[in-house]
Structures are given as structure tokens and as C-alpha cells.
Design a protein around this motif. Structure first.
Motif, PDB file in Angstrom:
ATOM      1  N   GLN A  40       0.829  -1.226   0.000  1.00 33.29           N
ATOM      2  CA  GLN A  40       0.000   0.000   0.000  1.00 33.29           C
ATOM      3  C   GLN A  40       0.855   1.264   0.000  1.00 33.29           C
ATOM      4  N   LEU A  41       2.121   1.118   0.375  1.00 38.71           N
ATOM      5  CA  LEU A  41       2.956   2.311   0.565  1.00 38.71           C
ATOM      6  C   LEU A  41       4.109   2.416  -0.430  1.00 38.71           C
ATOM      7  N   ALA A  42       4.548   1.277  -0.953  1.00 37.49           N
ATOM      8  CA  ALA A  42       5.798   1.245  -1.722  1.00 37.49           C
ATOM      9  C   ALA A  42       5.801   2.244  -2.881  1.00 37.49           C
ATOM     10  N   ASP A  43       4.670   2.393  -3.578  1.00 41.12           N
ATOM     11  CA  ASP A  43       4.644   3.242  -4.770  1.00 41.12           C
ATOM     12  C   ASP A  43       5.000   4.699  -4.472  1.00 41.12           C
ATOM     13  N   TYR A  44       4.690   5.146  -3.276  1.00 36.00           N
ATOM     14  CA  TYR A  44       5.022   6.532  -2.920  1.00 36.00           C
ATOM     15  C   TYR A  44       6.526   6.792  -3.070  1.00 36.00           C
ATOM     16  N   PHE A  45       7.307   5.734  -2.870  1.00 36.67           N
ATOM     17  CA  PHE A  45       8.759   5.919  -2.804  1.00 36.67           C
ATOM     18  C   PHE A  45       9.457   5.622  -4.135  1.00 36.67           C
ATOM     19  N   ASP A  46       8.662   5.375  -5.180  1.00 37.72           N
ATOM     20  CA  ASP A  46       9.220   5.175  -6.523  1.00 37.72           C
ATOM     21  C   ASP A  46      10.012   6.404  -6.940  1.00 37.72           C
ATOM     22  N   GLY A  47      11.238   6.197  -7.342  1.00 37.89           N
ATOM     23  CA  GLY A  47      12.035   7.296  -7.885  1.00 37.89           C
ATOM     24  C   GLY A  47      12.545   8.267  -6.833  1.00 37.89           C
ATOM     25  N   ILE A  48      12.319   7.973  -5.562  1.00 38.22           N
ATOM     26  CA  ILE A  48      12.785   8.863  -4.496  1.00 38.22           C
ATOM     27  C   ILE A  48      14.240   8.529  -4.149  1.00 38.22           C
ATOM     28  N   ASP A  49      15.005   9.563  -3.884  1.00 32.27           N
ATOM     29  CA  ASP A  49      16.400   9.399  -3.450  1.00 32.27           C
ATOM     30  C   ASP A  49      16.384   8.919  -1.994  1.00 32.27           C
ATOM     31  N   PRO A  51      18.617   7.335   0.099  1.00 31.67           N
ATOM     32  CA  PRO A  51      19.639   7.735   1.077  1.00 31.67           C
ATOM     33  C   PRO A  51      19.416   9.160   1.606  1.00 31.67           C
ATOM     34  N   ARG A  52      18.980  10.049   0.729  1.00 31.72           N
ATOM     35  CA  ARG A  52      18.716  11.430   1.146  1.00 31.72           C
ATOM     36  C   ARG A  52      17.514  11.467   2.103  1.00 31.72           C
ATOM     37  N   LEU A  53      16.467  10.728   1.734  1.00 30.11           N
ATOM     38  CA  LEU A  53      15.267  10.687   2.562  1.00 30.11           C
ATOM     39  C   LEU A  53      15.586  10.113   3.949  1.00 30.11           C
ATOM     40  N   GLU A  74       8.979  22.419   9.688  1.00 26.83           N
ATOM     41  CA  GLU A  74       8.100  23.068   8.698  1.00 26.83           C
ATOM     42  C   GLU A  74       8.397  22.585   7.269  1.00 26.83           C
ATOM     43  N   ASN A  75       9.536  21.897   7.074  1.00 25.01           N
ATOM     44  CA  ASN A  75       9.826  21.326   5.747  1.00 25.01           C
ATOM     45  C   ASN A  75       8.895  20.160   5.397  1.00 25.01           C
ATOM     46  N   LEU A  76       8.265  19.580   6.427  1.00 26.80           N
ATOM     47  CA  LEU A  76       7.441  18.389   6.179  1.00 26.80           C
ATOM     48  C   LEU A  76       6.259  18.695   5.265  1.00 26.80           C
ATOM     49  N   GLY A  77       5.699  19.887   5.378  1.00 27.13           N
ATOM     50  CA  GLY A  77       4.551  20.262   4.542  1.00 27.13           C
ATOM     51  C   GLY A  77       4.916  20.224   3.065  1.00 27.13           C
ATOM     52  N   PRO A  78       5.861  21.069   2.639  1.00 28.83           N
ATOM     53  CA  PRO A  78       6.261  21.065   1.225  1.00 28.83           C
ATOM     54  C   PRO A  78       6.743  19.691   0.740  1.00 28.83           C
ATOM     55  N   ALA A  79       7.440  18.939   1.614  1.00 33.11           N
ATOM     56  CA  ALA A  79       7.988  17.637   1.192  1.00 33.11           C
ATOM     57  C   ALA A  79       6.881  16.644   0.836  1.00 33.11           C
ATOM     58  N   HIS A  80       5.724  16.751   1.487  1.00 32.54           N
ATOM     59  CA  HIS A  80       4.661  15.764   1.268  1.00 32.54           C
ATOM     60  C   HIS A  80       3.508  16.289   0.413  1.00 32.54           C
ATOM     61  N   ALA A  88      -5.304   7.207   6.284  1.00 37.20           N
ATOM     62  CA  ALA A  88      -5.028   5.772   6.483  1.00 37.20           C
ATOM     63  C   ALA A  88      -3.557   5.463   6.219  1.00 37.20           C
ATOM     64  N   HIS A  89      -3.005   6.054   5.168  1.00 37.42           N
ATOM     65  CA  HIS A  89      -1.594   5.795   4.862  1.00 37.42           C
ATOM     66  C   HIS A  89      -0.675   6.469   5.878  1.00 37.42           C
ATOM     67  N   TYR A  90      -1.089   7.641   6.331  1.00 34.32           N
ATOM     68  CA  TYR A  90      -0.325   8.296   7.391  1.00 34.32           C
ATOM     69  C   TYR A  90      -0.269   7.378   8.633  1.00 34.32           C
ATOM     70  N   GLN A  91      -1.443   6.849   9.005  1.00 36.46           N
ATOM     71  CA  GLN A  91      -1.504   6.008  10.204  1.00 36.46           C
ATOM     72  C   GLN A  91      -0.645   4.763  10.055  1.00 36.46           C
ATOM     73  N   VAL A 117       4.685  13.577  18.784  1.00 35.15           N
ATOM     74  CA  VAL A 117       5.270  14.488  17.795  1.00 35.15           C
ATOM     75  C   VAL A 117       4.753  14.133  16.399  1.00 35.15           C
ATOM     76  N   LEU A 118       4.720  12.830  16.107  1.00 36.83           N
ATOM     77  CA  LEU A 118       4.219  12.411  14.786  1.00 36.83           C
ATOM     78  C   LEU A 118       2.765  12.859  14.609  1.00 36.83           C
ATOM     79  N   ALA A 119       1.970  12.744  15.671  1.00 36.80           N
ATOM     80  CA  ALA A 119       0.567  13.181  15.581  1.00 36.80           C
ATOM     81  C   ALA A 119       0.502  14.685  15.338  1.00 36.80           C
ATOM     82  N   LEU A 124       0.535  18.395   8.495  1.00 38.12           N
ATOM     83  CA  LEU A 124       1.491  18.826   7.461  1.00 38.12           C
ATOM     84  C   LEU A 124       1.664  17.754   6.391  1.00 38.12           C
ATOM     85  N   ILE A 125       1.310  16.511   6.734  1.00 36.02           N
ATOM     86  CA  ILE A 125       1.628  15.375   5.867  1.00 36.02           C
ATOM     87  C   ILE A 125       0.414  14.873   5.096  1.00 36.02           C
ATOM     88  N   VAL A 126      -0.726  14.874   5.775  1.00 32.96           N
ATOM     89  CA  VAL A 126      -1.942  14.351   5.137  1.00 32.96           C
ATOM     90  C   VAL A 126      -2.582  15.432   4.286  1.00 32.96           C
TER      91      VAL A 126
END
Ligand code: HEM
Length: 132
Positions: A40-49, A51-53, A74-80, A88-91, A117-119, A124-126
């Protein structure tokens, strides 16, 4: 009361308590192993760098645990933003993060602290549901 020269009043951070940099690196490595293995999650990371992440996630987790590295949350907003992530995917990701810390024998109080903290960064993420 002790006045001995070596006495220190510095509180031990959660970061030090769990074993510092090697533990954080191990947690992040395991986390992305699980995320990439989850269909359910793997596709999000297609083509993502990756090691940097992972490097940024290490900085974030270090920061959250009171360790020596800062990460601008505050970088989390733009990153996602472009990823259109559902609650559901966040959880799912948040549960993997807690699970990895548990696996590494991190004390439950620290897992709960990280969970808070994650909550707090969830908005910013969803992605907001599209207005219709
Ligand atoms: C649970 C809370 C989460 C935290 C704390 C978190 C943390 C991070 C961090 C620190 C970065 C690096 C941002 C930067 O470049 O500075 C990142 C990027 C990314 N995250 Fe998350 N994340 C979370 C949830 C998720 C979820 C739920 C997904 C997808 C299911 C996801 C997918 C990604 C992807 C694909 C990137 C790379 C974006 C890019 O480089 O274009 N994250 N995340």
C-alpha cells in the motif's frame, strides 16, 4: 548534595538513552525496509532518493529525541504536498515507526513521546480532502 568536579546535572536525553546515532540509524533503516515492503505504501517511494530521505528522517528523529541534530519540521509540509497522502496511509507509516522503536526495545514512554510528535505533524503530511 555533591560538589564533586565531575558531577553533572545534565539530564540524559531520550536520544542517549536509546543508544544515540547507531540506534536512530537502525530504526530509520528498518522503517524504510518495512515501508518499501508494504504494497500500500511502496509506490510513494518510486524514484525517491532513498539515502537522502533516510538522512532527513535520521535528522528528524534525532531532533525529536533531544539529540544533536536539528531538522526544520516546517519542511514536512512542502515535502509531502504533492504526494496526496491519506489519513489511512499516514496512520500506517506512524504505526510502523512505533513498531520499529518497540522492536529496538525503546522504552514505551519514549515511543509515546515520538508518537505525540508524529501526531502533531500529521496535518502537514496528510492531504486535506478535496473540496467539492
Ligand atoms: C508519519 C509521519 C511522517 C514523517 C515524520 C515523515 C518524515 C519525512 C521526512 C523527514 C522527509 C524528508 C523531507 C525533506 O526532504 O526534508 C519525508 C519525505 C517523504 N515522505 Fe514522509 N514522513 C511521514 C509520513 C509519510 C507518509 C505517510 C508517506 C507516504 C505514505 C511519506 C512519504 C514520503 C516521501 C515519498 C518522501 C520524499 C518526498 C520527495 O523527496 O519528493 N511520508 N518524510
Amino acid at each position: 548534595m555533591s560538589d564533586s568536579p565531575g558531577a553533572t546535572t545534565t539530564a540524559t536525553s531520550a536520544y542517549d538513552l536509546i543508544g544515540g546515532a547507531p540506534s536512530v540509524r537502525e530504526a530509520v533503516d528498518r522503517l524504510y525496509t518495512y515501508l518499501l515492503a508494504d504494497e500500500q505504501l511502496a509506490d510513494y517511494f518510486d524514484g525517491i532518493d532513498l539515502p537522502r530521505l533516510k538522512g532527513h528522517m535520521v535528522m528528524l528523529l534525532t531532533h525529536v529525541l533531544g539529540g544533536p541534530t536539528a531538522y526544520p519540521v516546517e519542511n514536512l509540509g512542502p515535502a509531502h504536498a504533492r504526494l496526496n497522502i491519506s489519513t489511512a496511509h499516514y496512520q500506517r507509516v506512524a504505526q510502523y515507526a512505533a513498531g520499529v522503536l518497540f522492536e529496538l526495545h525503546v522504552p514505551m514512554d519514549i515511543i509515546l513521546q515520538v508518537g505525540q510528535v508524529l501526531a502533531s505533524v500529521q496535518p502537514l503530511i496528510v492531504a486535506e480532502p478535496a473540496a467539492v
